[in-house]
Each structure stands twice: as structure tokens, then as C-alpha cells.
Design an enzyme around this catalytic site. Structure first.
Site, mmCIF file in Angstrom:
data_model
loop_
_atom_site.group_PDB
_atom_site.id
_atom_site.type_symbol
_atom_site.label_atom_id
_atom_site.label_comp_id
_atom_site.label_asym_id
_atom_site.label_seq_id
_atom_site.Cartn_x
_atom_site.Cartn_y
_atom_site.Cartn_z
ATOM 1 N N THR A 180 3.125 -1.095 8.785
ATOM 2 C CA THR A 180 3.676 -1.932 9.862
ATOM 3 C C THR A 180 3.841 -3.395 9.461
ATOM 4 O OG1 THR A 180 1.435 -2.403 10.601
ATOM 5 C CG2 THR A 180 2.568 -0.516 11.643
ATOM 6 N N ASP B 232 0.874 -1.176 0.000
ATOM 7 C CA ASP B 232 0.000 0.000 0.000
ATOM 8 C C ASP B 232 0.914 1.230 0.000
ATOM 9 O OD1 ASP B 232 0.896 0.354 2.604
ATOM 10 O OD2 ASP B 232 -1.084 0.376 3.525
ATOM 11 N N HIS B 233 0.323 2.405 0.215
ATOM 12 C CA HIS B 233 1.116 3.639 0.196
ATOM 13 C C HIS B 233 2.163 3.648 1.315
ATOM 14 C CE1 HIS B 233 -2.390 4.095 2.746
ATOM 15 N NE2 HIS B 233 -1.757 5.048 3.412
ATOM 16 N N ARG C 88 6.723 -33.055 10.677
ATOM 17 C CA ARG C 88 5.631 -32.627 11.566
ATOM 18 C C ARG C 88 5.101 -31.242 11.182
ATOM 19 N NH1 ARG C 88 10.399 -31.547 14.101
ATOM 20 N NH2 ARG C 88 10.578 -29.647 15.352
ATOM 21 N N HIS C 89 5.954 -30.457 10.547
ATOM 22 C CA HIS C 89 5.504 -29.112 10.146
ATOM 23 C C HIS C 89 4.523 -29.186 8.973
ATOM 24 C CE1 HIS C 89 8.343 -27.622 12.997
ATOM 25 N NE2 HIS C 89 9.321 -28.283 12.409
ATOM 26 N N HIS D 29 9.776 -23.779 9.352
ATOM 27 C CA HIS D 29 8.630 -24.387 10.043
ATOM 28 C C HIS D 29 7.279 -24.065 9.403
ATOM 29 C CE1 HIS D 29 10.737 -25.131 14.188
ATOM 30 N NE2 HIS D 29 11.374 -25.699 13.177
ATOM 31 N N CYS E 196 3.081 -3.048 4.099
ATOM 32 C CA CYS E 196 2.248 -1.892 4.441
ATOM 33 C C CYS E 196 3.052 -1.080 5.454
ATOM 34 C CB CYS E 196 0.862 -2.303 4.943
ATOM 35 S SG CYS E 196 0.797 -3.151 6.529
#
Ligand code: RB5
Length: 144
Positions: free
Chosen positions: A67, A8-9, A132-133, A98, A65
Site C-alpha cells: 500500500t 518488499d514482496h 517558509r517550507h 513544499h 510496499c
């Protein structure tokens, strides 16, 4: 490997810097927008990226974005998308090892270009462990 990038901006400047960085390494990132610092809505950007990945047009997505939070929440609403914020080097490794993330997410207002480049390199150099992952990821795909 085909890599798409979108922001985004709030992530536009970092997106452009990453495109330039990878171009110098002869790697072309597929730019899915946004095209300027004009305000836009990160859920729309996340949706474009999610469709691109789910339709197998790219192998990996990079979303940005301000954050990394909003755009990762939005991307993870799409079944089959595993979007991970790489908020440090250890998480960059674990997101591949993982979680086998298919979208990696950064904050344009919270992370430096050099840190982000390092984390992308770590992610790309790491192998998914499977075992397992894989079972845990299959449970995510099952949903409720
Ligand atoms: C846009 O101002 C900002 O809210 C967005 O880039 C992001 O940080 C949301 O989580």
C-alpha cells in the site's frame, strides 16, 4: 541524479517494471532489493533505503510496499528521511514543492504502473520552493 529503488514482496512486481521502464530511458535505478516475491519485512527494506539516502549514496529513493503505508511509516522513523506517498498527481507536485521529499513511496497493490510513472515524472520536474517550507522542514529535523 542518482536514484535508488527498493520494495518488499508486495511491491516487487512494480519495482521490476519501473527498473525496466527507466532502463529504456537510459536511466539506471540502483536496486536495493528485495530480489523476489518471497515474503520479507518492509521495515528492513525501509532501513536499507534510509541508510543509503542518509549516507548520500543516492539523491532520491523510491520505496514500494503493498500500500505504501507500512514502508513510509518505517522510513520516516529515520531522522533526515522525508518519505511521501504520492497518492495522486497533485501530491506528487507538492511532495517536492513544499516537502522536498527525499524518498517517494508507492503502493504496488494499489497503484497502476502508468500512474506511478506519471507521478515520478511530475516529482522530478518540480522544484522545491524553499522559504517558509525550509523553515518547516528544519522544525521537523529538530524533533521534540
Ligand atoms: C505485506 O503483505 C504488506 O503488509 C506490505 O507490503 C505493506 O502493504 C504494508 O503496509
Amino acid at each position: 541524479m542518482k536514484i535508488a529503488i527498493a520494495s518488499d514482496h508486495g511491491g516487487f512486481k512494480l519495482k521490476q517494471e519501473l527498473i525496466e521502464h527507466f532502463k529504456r530511458q537510459n536511466i539506471t535505478l540502483c536496486d536495493l532489493g528485495t530480489k523476489s516475491e518471497e515474503s520479507c519485512d518492509y521495515p528492513d527494506i525501509a532501513a536499507v533505503m534510509a541508510h543509503n539516502i542518509l549516507q548520500k549514496e543516492s539523491d532520491l529513493g523510491i520505496l514500494i510496499c503493498g500500500t505504501g503505508i507500512g514502508i513510509s511509516i518505517a522510513a520516516n522513523r529515520f531522522k533526515g528521511i522525508r518519505a511521501a506517498i504520492l497518492y495522486d498527481d497533485f501530491c506528487a507536485e507538492m511532495a517536492k514543492k513544499h516537502n522536498n521529499a527525499n524518498v517517494i513511496v508507492f503502493g504496488g497493490r494499489t497503484m497502476s504502473l502508468s500512474d506511478v510513472i506519471k507521478r515520478i515524472d511530475i516529482f522530478l520536474q518540480t522544484e522545491f520552493e524553499g522559504g517558509r517550507h525550509s523553515l518547516r522542514i528544519a522544525k521537523i529535523e529538530q524533533g521534540d
